[in-house]
Design an enzyme around this catalytic site. Structure first.
Site, PDB file in Angstrom:
ATOM      1  N   ARG A  39       1.349  -1.387  -0.174  1.00  0.00           N
ATOM      2  CA  ARG A  39      -0.910  -0.268  -0.490  1.00  0.00           C
ATOM      3  C   ARG A  39       0.500   1.543   0.335  1.00  0.00           C
ATOM      4  O   ARG A  39       1.758   1.377   0.636  1.00  0.00           O
ATOM      5  CB  ARG A  39      -1.004   0.044   0.950  1.00  0.00           C
ATOM      6  CG  ARG A  39      -1.553   1.687   1.519  1.00  0.00           C
ATOM      7  CD  ARG A  39      -2.283   0.929   2.867  1.00  0.00           C
ATOM      8  NE  ARG A  39      -3.396   2.464   3.105  1.00  0.00           N
ATOM      9  CZ  ARG A  39      -3.323   3.027   4.175  1.00  0.00           C
ATOM     10  NH1 ARG A  39      -1.895   3.051   4.999  1.00  0.00           N
ATOM     11  NH2 ARG A  39      -3.349   3.989   4.099  1.00  0.00           N
ATOM     12  N   ARG A  80      -9.309  18.709   9.140  1.00  0.00           N
ATOM     13  CA  ARG A  80      -8.088  18.751   9.815  1.00  0.00           C
ATOM     14  C   ARG A  80      -8.402  20.394  10.839  1.00  0.00           C
ATOM     15  O   ARG A  80      -9.003  21.106  10.074  1.00  0.00           O
ATOM     16  CB  ARG A  80      -6.536  18.235   9.399  1.00  0.00           C
ATOM     17  CG  ARG A  80      -6.528  17.564   8.605  1.00  0.00           C
ATOM     18  CD  ARG A  80      -5.367  16.778   8.312  1.00  0.00           C
ATOM     19  NE  ARG A  80      -5.431  15.432   8.120  1.00  0.00           N
ATOM     20  CZ  ARG A  80      -4.488  14.342   8.338  1.00  0.00           C
ATOM     21  NH1 ARG A  80      -5.319  15.226  10.092  1.00  0.00           N
ATOM     22  NH2 ARG A  80      -4.578  13.344   7.479  1.00  0.00           N
ATOM     23  N   LYS A 226     -13.010   2.426   0.361  1.00  0.00           N
ATOM     24  CA  LYS A 226     -12.669   2.961   1.766  1.00  0.00           C
ATOM     25  C   LYS A 226     -14.572   3.300   2.849  1.00  0.00           C
ATOM     26  O   LYS A 226     -14.869   4.587   2.809  1.00  0.00           O
ATOM     27  CB  LYS A 226     -11.555   4.052   2.742  1.00  0.00           C
ATOM     28  CG  LYS A 226     -10.842   3.332   1.508  1.00  0.00           C
ATOM     29  CD  LYS A 226      -9.726   4.569   1.499  1.00  0.00           C
ATOM     30  CE  LYS A 226      -8.969   4.236   2.961  1.00  0.00           C
ATOM     31  NZ  LYS A 226      -8.041   5.463   3.490  1.00  0.00           N
ATOM     32  N   THR A 284      -6.969  -1.011   9.800  1.00  0.00           N
ATOM     33  CA  THR A 284      -6.767  -0.454  10.968  1.00  0.00           C
ATOM     34  C   THR A 284      -6.222  -0.606  12.292  1.00  0.00           C
ATOM     35  O   THR A 284      -6.969  -1.291  12.520  1.00  0.00           O
ATOM     36  CB  THR A 284      -8.177   1.156  10.598  1.00  0.00           C
ATOM     37  OG1 THR A 284      -8.277   1.304   9.901  1.00  0.00           O
ATOM     38  CG2 THR A 284      -7.353   2.074  11.607  1.00  0.00           C
TER      39      THR A 284
END
Length: 483
Positions: A39, A80, A226, A284
């Site tokens: 990845r 963010r 995802k 994760t």
């Protein structure tokens, strides 16, 4: 690498490639330890670094005699906060804190901080719950005034620059594909990734748009949705059908839906993906402690094993392999846990395909189902699928069995693509160069050469009447391996 070493494990391993495995000898060992997919995380690093790492992965895979696919993972609209003027601050429970979309980057204090997502003031309302730093800090919205979102801290802690922000229950309107993602899709096409990970999709249209952009850039990779937004759960089946694979991205998903819901959702996503004949990755913090420690916790071992028992095609390492102290050990340990979990599955016996009134929509699907039914009711050593696109072994891999499936194909893209399919192993084999009357003897010779079978054992072979035609599988043969 001998096939008998690889065949002990059906579930595949995705390892994120980063500074910890840049050295050729480390990358060689990482692949030899069991990495099936590498990845590239486009959230970090420069384009030239990703190009170089992809080149290293392919060179290393060739040296190790393995097929390793590449996943290019888009950043997506990660929302963010901005930066603090004097470094990290500590937020205390019960105190007030302001998110100000008009505040300059780098001007944050213990009382307020900027936010890179300017539409935050339109997406949140009094009573909403906001979560910072992967849910470690919890803010309750008390009001919105102009450019400011006013909050009261309900769970405090240390907060530093650029931490992620989520709204409990979802509802932030940021689109799935950012301008950076568009540039990175062109980079993915240039690299020639086998799979493209799309972060934060909310609808099937997000996935279709990503695929369109990749094709327009000349890329041939398959798309991975995802699942990490609450909205994606509401549109789960449509998103799965619009994708080639899905990822249970448990970080942001757990923050949005709450961790108590996460395990059940993981099982549901895996089940729906397999129902729709799609590939699924579970990701994760699977072995997070191995970033710093050479052995995982018991909880992490159980987590990986649980995903395997759920039927995931692959499990993923993130920081453990990218920046951790023990990247090779992390892959080795994950492989050992997978084998242990699968041993339990297989000890319970095969899972025979049941006869149903379901309608098959393609000839290769029908042949795949028949082959798996026969394999689960006979003493068959292996299944060989002569394939162009990889669709027949994909159908087969959706039906759990302890019988390995070998995708015999001449195409490197297909060889790499099927590395992600649970229980499927690629074999370079050019059927177009073999005379029809010598085909089966050539297959037997290859099976014996790779030590997959012994003389006298049975294998099932699926093929098309016309070699070299994608989607043309229409025949099955039960073959006794002969010298």
């Amino acid at each position: 690498m001998a096939f008998e070493q690889v065949l002990r494990r059906r579930t595949k391993i995705v390892a994120t490639i980063g500074p910890a495995c840049d050295e050729p000898e480390v990358l060689d060992a990482l692949i030899l330890a069991g990495t099936d997919m590498a990845r590239l995380n486009f959230s970090h690093g420069k384009p030239e670094e990703h190009i170089e790492r992809a080149s290293r992965v392919r060179a290393s895979a060739k040296r190790m005699g393995r097929h390793v696919s590449i996943l290019g993972d888009l950043s997506g609209p990660k929302i963010r906060i901005e930066q603090f003027k004097d470094g990290p601050v500590h937020l205390h429970e019960g105190e007030l804190f302001t998110l100000d979309v008009a505040l300059a980057a780098g001007a944050g204090t213990k009382d307020s901080v900027g936010c890179a997502y300017k539409d935050l003031i339109h997406d949140v309302h009094e009573g909403d719950t906001l979560l910072l730093n992967d849910g470690l800090i919890v803010l309750e919205v008390t009001g919105v005034i102009g450019s400011k979102v006013l909050t009261r801290i309900s769970v405090g802690g240390q907060l530093s620059d650029n931490k992620g922000l989520n709204r409990r229950g979802g509802g932030l309107s940021a689109g799935a594909i950012t301008e950076k993602d568009r540039r990175d899709i062109e980079l993915a096409a240039r690299i020639g990734v086998d799979y493209l990970g799309v972060s934060f999709p909310k609808t099937a249209d997000d996935m279709l748009e990503a695929a369109r952009l990749l094709r327009a850039a000349g890329g041939l990779g398959r798309t991975v949705a995802k699942i990490e937004r609450t909205e994606a759960i509401h549109n789960l089946d449509d998103i799965i059908l619009a994708s080639d694979a899905v990822m249970v991205a448990r970080g942001d998903l757990g923050v949005e839906v709450g961790y108590a819901e996460l395990t059940g959702l993981q099982k549901r996503i895996i089940s729906r993906a397999r129902h729709h004949f799609r590939v699924v990755i579970t990701a994760t913090q699977m072995m997070e402690s191995m970033i710093l420690n050479p052995i995982p916790t018991r909880a992490e071992v159980s987590d990986v094993a649980n995903a395997v028992l759920d039927g995931t095609d692959a499990v993923m390492l993130s920081a453990e392999s990218a920046i951790g102290n023990y990247p090779i050990k992390a892959v080795e340990t994950m492989a050992q846990v997978i084998v242990g979990a699968e041993k339990y599955q297989f000890e319970r016996g095969k899972s025979p395909l049941q006869i149903s009134d379901e309608t098959f929509h393609a000839t290769d699907e029908a042949i795949a189902r028949v082959a798996m039914y026969a394999a689960n009711h006979m003493d068959v050593r292996a299944i060989v699928a002569l394939t162009e696109s990889g669709s027949t072994p994909l159908w087969m891999s959706r039906i759990r069995s302890d019988i390995p499936i070998f995708a015999f194909t001449r195409h490197e893209t297909t060889q790499r693509r099927v590395t992600l399919y649970r229980g499927v192993y690629p074999v370079a084999f050019d059927v177009t160069h073999i005379a029809a009357d010598a085909l089966y003897s050539s297959i037997c010779a290859e099976l014996l050469r790779l030590n997959i079978c012994k003389a006298g054992e049975l294998v099932i072979v699926t093929k098309g009447e016309f070699s070299g035609v994608a989607g043309g599988t229409n025949a099955m043969k039960i073959l006794k391996v002969d010298l």
